[in-house]
Design a protein around this motif. Structure first.
Motif, PDB file in Angstrom:
ATOM      1  N   ASP A 305       7.779  41.902  16.954  1.00  0.00           N
ATOM      2  CA  ASP A 305       6.346  41.135  15.739  1.00  0.00           C
ATOM      3  C   ASP A 305       7.031  39.792  14.763  1.00  0.00           C
ATOM      4  O   ASP A 305       6.552  39.637  14.578  1.00  0.00           O
ATOM      5  CB  ASP A 305       6.980  42.278  14.143  1.00  0.00           C
ATOM      6  CG  ASP A 305       6.376  43.680  14.968  1.00  0.00           C
ATOM      7  OD1 ASP A 305       5.054  43.799  16.312  1.00  0.00           O
ATOM      8  OD2 ASP A 305       6.702  44.787  14.795  1.00  0.00           O
ATOM      9  N   ARG A 307       7.300  36.768  15.790  1.00  0.00           N
ATOM     10  CA  ARG A 307       6.563  35.867  16.835  1.00  0.00           C
ATOM     11  C   ARG A 307       7.424  34.409  16.615  1.00  0.00           C
ATOM     12  O   ARG A 307       7.614  33.814  17.703  1.00  0.00           O
ATOM     13  CB  ARG A 307       5.171  36.040  17.129  1.00  0.00           C
ATOM     14  CG  ARG A 307       4.367  36.961  16.996  1.00  0.00           C
ATOM     15  CD  ARG A 307       5.007  37.825  18.360  1.00  0.00           C
ATOM     16  NE  ARG A 307       4.718  37.014  19.533  1.00  0.00           N
ATOM     17  CZ  ARG A 307       5.359  36.771  20.974  1.00  0.00           C
ATOM     18  NH1 ARG A 307       6.184  37.675  20.985  1.00  0.00           N
ATOM     19  NH2 ARG A 307       5.486  35.639  21.604  1.00  0.00           N
ATOM     20  N   ALA A 311       9.036  33.320  20.496  1.00  0.00           N
ATOM     21  CA  ALA A 311       7.962  32.916  20.826  1.00  0.00           C
ATOM     22  C   ALA A 311       9.290  31.785  21.500  1.00  0.00           C
ATOM     23  O   ALA A 311       9.200  31.437  21.986  1.00  0.00           O
ATOM     24  CB  ALA A 311       6.841  32.098  19.937  1.00  0.00           C
TER      25      ALA A 311
END
Length: 336
Positions: A305, A307, A311
């Protein structure tokens, strides 16, 4: 008064600290900053870096120099083989490294550092004081001759080469220094066979080579120094083709009986070079696979969650996998 006493005490403390460091260095126990390929172990002292890839690259530099006899040729051969060398990634703290294409200063620093010969040295440089515009100016980092180093302990730790080989390397590097008197000089390109080898019998200076013709391909040997520096007549000037051809004929006639042995030796050296290159690539591939696995574990341990972090970790993982694929392609191509 108190300020003067405090300054005197600081000077005494500084002197005592320096004396203690020198005393520790004489025993070979002062933990200096060591070059790539060595680490200080907590219990065992100074030893080889456990990174086999780094060890192999350093040994390869010494082997190539023994074969080629020139630091620049070592650089060019390792560049052609796409061999990398570590570089600090943490502004000199020497705790993190990145592998980048090898450079000339990497090669020459390895060849000239006595630590690689198993020698512990301290006090290789000195500071000098000069009066400039009526003021004392200090400059640091002036190298001292080998015999004047403060501490010199042979066989202090495991070396990559012996001390005798290190001394031979230094002599060869000194001979390669272009523009110095004595010694055979390496050629600087061109078609002249004897460039940098012949000297003038009259004045003892080294002959220079110029090229004439259209295109400029005909070598001419001449002694130009007296003319250029003092305005005196040239000692000699003569064409190069006939001299080069005569020397080449005699050279080929002398080595003809050894031609078969030379061919076998060249084949052996070629195979050794291929083996060295393959071993370096295998070690590099092992490290790349480890880094890819590490990136995968970091990505798996991240909260999906989040990100902002996930990422970037995913991007790092993709870069590591791409590096593995590239190396696998290179290795498979070399094997074929």
């Amino acid at each position: 008064m108190k300020g003067s006493i405090s300054e005197f005490e600081l000077g005494v403390l500084r002197t005592r600290m320096l004396d203690a460091a020198r005393s520790k260095a004489r025993r070979g126990e002062l933990r200096l900053s060591v070059p790539f390929g060595y680490v200080w172990h907590r219990e065992a002292g100074l030893g080889l870096d456990p990174d086999l890839r780094l060890q192999e690259v350093i040994r390869l530099i010494f082997r190539r120099f023994g074969e080629l006899g020139s630091a620049r040729q070592v650089l060019l051969s390792m560049k052609a083989d796409q061999i990398h060398f570590p570089r600090p990634s943490d502004e000199g703290r020497m705790t993190g490294f990145v592998w980048l294409p090898i450079r000339y200063r990497n090669v020459i620093s390895v060849l000239k550092n006595p630590f690689y010969a198993g020698v512990y040295v301290y006090g290789k440089s000195e500071k000098r004081t000069a009066i400039v515009d009526g003021r004392a100016r200090r400059s640091y980092g002036h190298g001292k001759p080998v015999g004047t180093w403060e501490v010199f302990i042979k066989e202090h730790h495991e070396g990559y080469v012996s001390w005798d080989e290190y001394e031979r390397n230094q002599k060869q590097l000194a001979l390669n220094a272009y523009g110095r008197v004595d010694g055979v000089k390496s050629g600087r390109g061109g078609r002249a066979l004897l460039a940098g080898i012949m000297t003038c019998r009259r004045c003892g200076r080294r002959l220079t080579v110029t090229y004439t013709g259209n295109p400029q391909s005909r070598p001419v040997y001449r002694c130009d120094k007296p003319n250029l520096m003092m305005g005196l007549p040239r000692c000699m000037t003569f064409g190069g083709p006939r001299v080069d051809a005569a020397v080449a004929r005699e050279l080929l006639r002398s080595v003809e009986p050894l031609a078969i042995e030379a061919a076998f030796e060249a084949e052996r050296m070629h195979r050794e070079r291929q083996d060295d290159q393959r071993q370096i690539l295998d070690l590099e591939l092992q490290q790349a696979r480890y880094e890819a696995n590490l990136a995968e574990r970091r990505y798996a341990a991240c909260d999906p969650d989040n990100r902002l972090i996930a990422a970037q970790l995913e991007k790092n993982w993709e870069i590591a996998l791409r590096r593995v694929r590239d190396l696998e392609a290179i290795v498979s191509h070399r094997v074929v």
